[in-house]
Design a protein around this motif. Structure first.
Motif, PDB file in Angstrom:
ATOM      1  N   ASN A 229      13.569 -58.967  -5.523  1.00 28.51           N
ATOM      2  CA  ASN A 229      12.870 -58.372  -6.479  1.00 28.51           C
ATOM      3  C   ASN A 229      12.768 -59.402  -7.483  1.00 28.51           C
ATOM      4  O   ASN A 229      13.144 -59.597  -8.601  1.00 28.51           O
ATOM      5  CB  ASN A 229      13.366 -57.073  -6.999  1.00 28.51           C
ATOM      6  N   PRO A 230      11.617 -60.340  -7.245  1.00 25.77           N
ATOM      7  CA  PRO A 230      11.446 -61.435  -8.205  1.00 25.77           C
ATOM      8  C   PRO A 230      11.131 -60.874  -9.555  1.00 25.77           C
ATOM      9  O   PRO A 230      10.197 -60.198  -9.875  1.00 25.77           O
ATOM     10  CB  PRO A 230      10.442 -62.218  -7.667  1.00 25.77           C
ATOM     11  N   PRO A 231      11.914 -61.290 -10.767  1.00 27.65           N
ATOM     12  CA  PRO A 231      11.492 -60.782 -11.986  1.00 27.65           C
ATOM     13  C   PRO A 231      10.546 -61.419 -12.682  1.00 27.65           C
ATOM     14  O   PRO A 231      10.567 -62.710 -13.180  1.00 27.65           O
ATOM     15  CB  PRO A 231      12.881 -61.102 -12.883  1.00 27.65           C
ATOM     16  N   LEU A 232       9.406 -61.100 -12.585  1.00 28.48           N
ATOM     17  CA  LEU A 232       8.190 -61.775 -13.182  1.00 28.48           C
ATOM     18  C   LEU A 232       7.683 -61.100 -14.154  1.00 28.48           C
ATOM     19  O   LEU A 232       7.637 -59.497 -14.112  1.00 28.48           O
ATOM     20  CB  LEU A 232       6.874 -61.938 -12.167  1.00 28.48           C
ATOM     21  N   LEU A 233       7.155 -61.706 -15.226  1.00 27.28           N
ATOM     22  CA  LEU A 233       6.886 -60.908 -16.587  1.00 27.28           C
ATOM     23  C   LEU A 233       5.623 -60.867 -16.611  1.00 27.28           C
ATOM     24  O   LEU A 233       4.853 -60.132 -17.217  1.00 27.28           O
ATOM     25  CB  LEU A 233       7.371 -61.702 -17.794  1.00 27.28           C
ATOM     26  N   GLY A 234       4.657 -61.667 -15.866  1.00 19.66           N
ATOM     27  CA  GLY A 234       3.121 -61.869 -16.062  1.00 19.66           C
ATOM     28  C   GLY A 234       2.991 -62.985 -16.961  1.00 19.66           C
ATOM     29  O   GLY A 234       3.852 -63.640 -17.482  1.00 19.66           O
ATOM     30  N   ASN A 235       1.809 -63.278 -17.154  1.00 21.78           N
ATOM     31  CA  ASN A 235       1.389 -64.640 -18.099  1.00 21.78           C
ATOM     32  C   ASN A 235       2.190 -65.740 -17.608  1.00 21.78           C
ATOM     33  O   ASN A 235       2.385 -66.568 -18.475  1.00 21.78           O
ATOM     34  CB  ASN A 235       1.734 -64.024 -19.607  1.00 21.78           C
TER      35      ASN A 235
ATOM     36  N   ALA B 269       2.474 -64.390  -4.972  1.00 17.76           N
ATOM     37  CA  ALA B 269       2.219 -65.862  -5.189  1.00 17.76           C
ATOM     38  C   ALA B 269       1.763 -66.012  -6.599  1.00 17.76           C
ATOM     39  O   ALA B 269       0.740 -66.881  -6.886  1.00 17.76           O
ATOM     40  CB  ALA B 269       1.331 -66.581  -4.459  1.00 17.76           C
ATOM     41  N   GLU B 270       2.241 -65.404  -7.720  1.00 14.85           N
ATOM     42  CA  GLU B 270       1.845 -65.208  -9.208  1.00 14.85           C
ATOM     43  C   GLU B 270       2.250 -66.770  -9.563  1.00 14.85           C
ATOM     44  O   GLU B 270       3.313 -67.150  -9.582  1.00 14.85           O
ATOM     45  CB  GLU B 270       2.729 -64.256  -9.644  1.00 14.85           C
ATOM     46  N   PRO B 271       1.436 -67.150 -10.259  1.00 16.80           N
ATOM     47  CA  PRO B 271       1.514 -68.619 -10.760  1.00 16.80           C
ATOM     48  C   PRO B 271       2.374 -68.755 -12.336  1.00 16.80           C
ATOM     49  O   PRO B 271       2.059 -67.772 -12.927  1.00 16.80           O
ATOM     50  CB  PRO B 271       0.046 -69.026 -11.426  1.00 16.80           C
ATOM     51  N   VAL B 272       3.457 -69.543 -12.212  1.00 16.16           N
ATOM     52  CA  VAL B 272       4.450 -69.247 -13.128  1.00 16.16           C
ATOM     53  C   VAL B 272       4.550 -70.888 -13.656  1.00 16.16           C
ATOM     54  O   VAL B 272       4.712 -71.754 -13.017  1.00 16.16           O
ATOM     55  CB  VAL B 272       5.846 -68.833 -12.590  1.00 16.16           C
ATOM     56  N   ARG B 273       4.516 -71.155 -15.005  1.00 11.53           N
ATOM     57  CA  ARG B 273       4.724 -72.193 -15.562  1.00 11.53           C
ATOM     58  C   ARG B 273       6.072 -72.036 -16.471  1.00 11.53           C
ATOM     59  O   ARG B 273       6.636 -73.222 -16.803  1.00 11.53           O
ATOM     60  CB  ARG B 273       3.676 -72.618 -16.586  1.00 11.53           C
ATOM     61  N   LEU B 274       6.483 -70.829 -17.046  1.00 11.86           N
ATOM     62  CA  LEU B 274       7.786 -70.916 -17.923  1.00 11.86           C
ATOM     63  C   LEU B 274       8.772 -70.151 -16.953  1.00 11.86           C
ATOM     64  O   LEU B 274       8.766 -68.961 -16.759  1.00 11.86           O
ATOM     65  CB  LEU B 274       7.424 -70.142 -19.037  1.00 11.86           C
ATOM     66  N   ILE B 275       9.973 -70.623 -17.227  1.00  9.76           N
ATOM     67  CA  ILE B 275      11.185 -69.982 -16.369  1.00  9.76           C
ATOM     68  C   ILE B 275      12.247 -69.993 -17.416  1.00  9.76           C
ATOM     69  O   ILE B 275      12.666 -70.854 -18.018  1.00  9.76           O
ATOM     70  CB  ILE B 275      11.544 -71.012 -15.215  1.00  9.76           C
TER      71      ILE B 275
END
Length: 146
Positions: free
Chosen positions: A55-61, A93-99
């Motif tokens: 369950n990848p914890p993706l916040l969006g944005n 495949a949500e684009p992520v820049r901040l981790i």
């Protein structure tokens, strides 16, 4: 508003290149490799990657918050990184820049939840988010979250 109990275990890694999600998570986790409160670094990274698969914890944005609740973390630890270009995360495949990568000991869950609530609220502020994406130094990046 300050983030309760959040201190970065290392300065944020800014504008690094990664080939995929696992590479981005591993490079961010590398910031915890020495003296961070992680008792078994390889096992910890595996736990984070396993959690990502479930369950990848993706916040969006463009924000991901990979983490592991594990006995391999002797205290709550956090590191942050900014990718030079978006990396696809998760099944969509949500684009992520901040981790923001965290390690949480099982006995500190309530503190972790409080921390996450405040962190997520800060990361949803467009000014903070834009500032994190354009910060020129690790100190400027960190200051935006204080």
């Amino acid at each position: 508003m300050t983030l309760p109990h959040l201190t970065f275990a290392a300065p944020p890694l800014l504008d690094f290149a990664a080939v995929d999600e696992n590479d981005a998570v591993r490079r961010t986790a590398d910031l915890l490799a020495i003296g961070s409160g992680i008792t078994n670094f390889g096992g910890f990274v595996d736990a984070v990657i396993d959690r990502q698969r479930i369950n990848p914890p993706l916040l969006g944005n463009g924000v991901a918050i990979p983490h592991a609740r594990t006995v391999l973390a002797s205290e709550i630890v956090c590191v942050a990184a900014r990718c030079a270009s978006p990396i696809p995360f998760g099944p969509e495949a949500e684009p992520v820049r901040l981790i923001f990568l965290l390690g949480i000991p099982p006995h500190r869950i309530s503190e972790y939840l409080e921390l996450m609530s405040v962190l997520v609220k800060r990361l949803r502020d467009p000014e903070v988010l834009n500032g994190l994406l354009t910060a020129e130094t690790p100190e400027e990046f960190t200051r935006l979250l204080a």
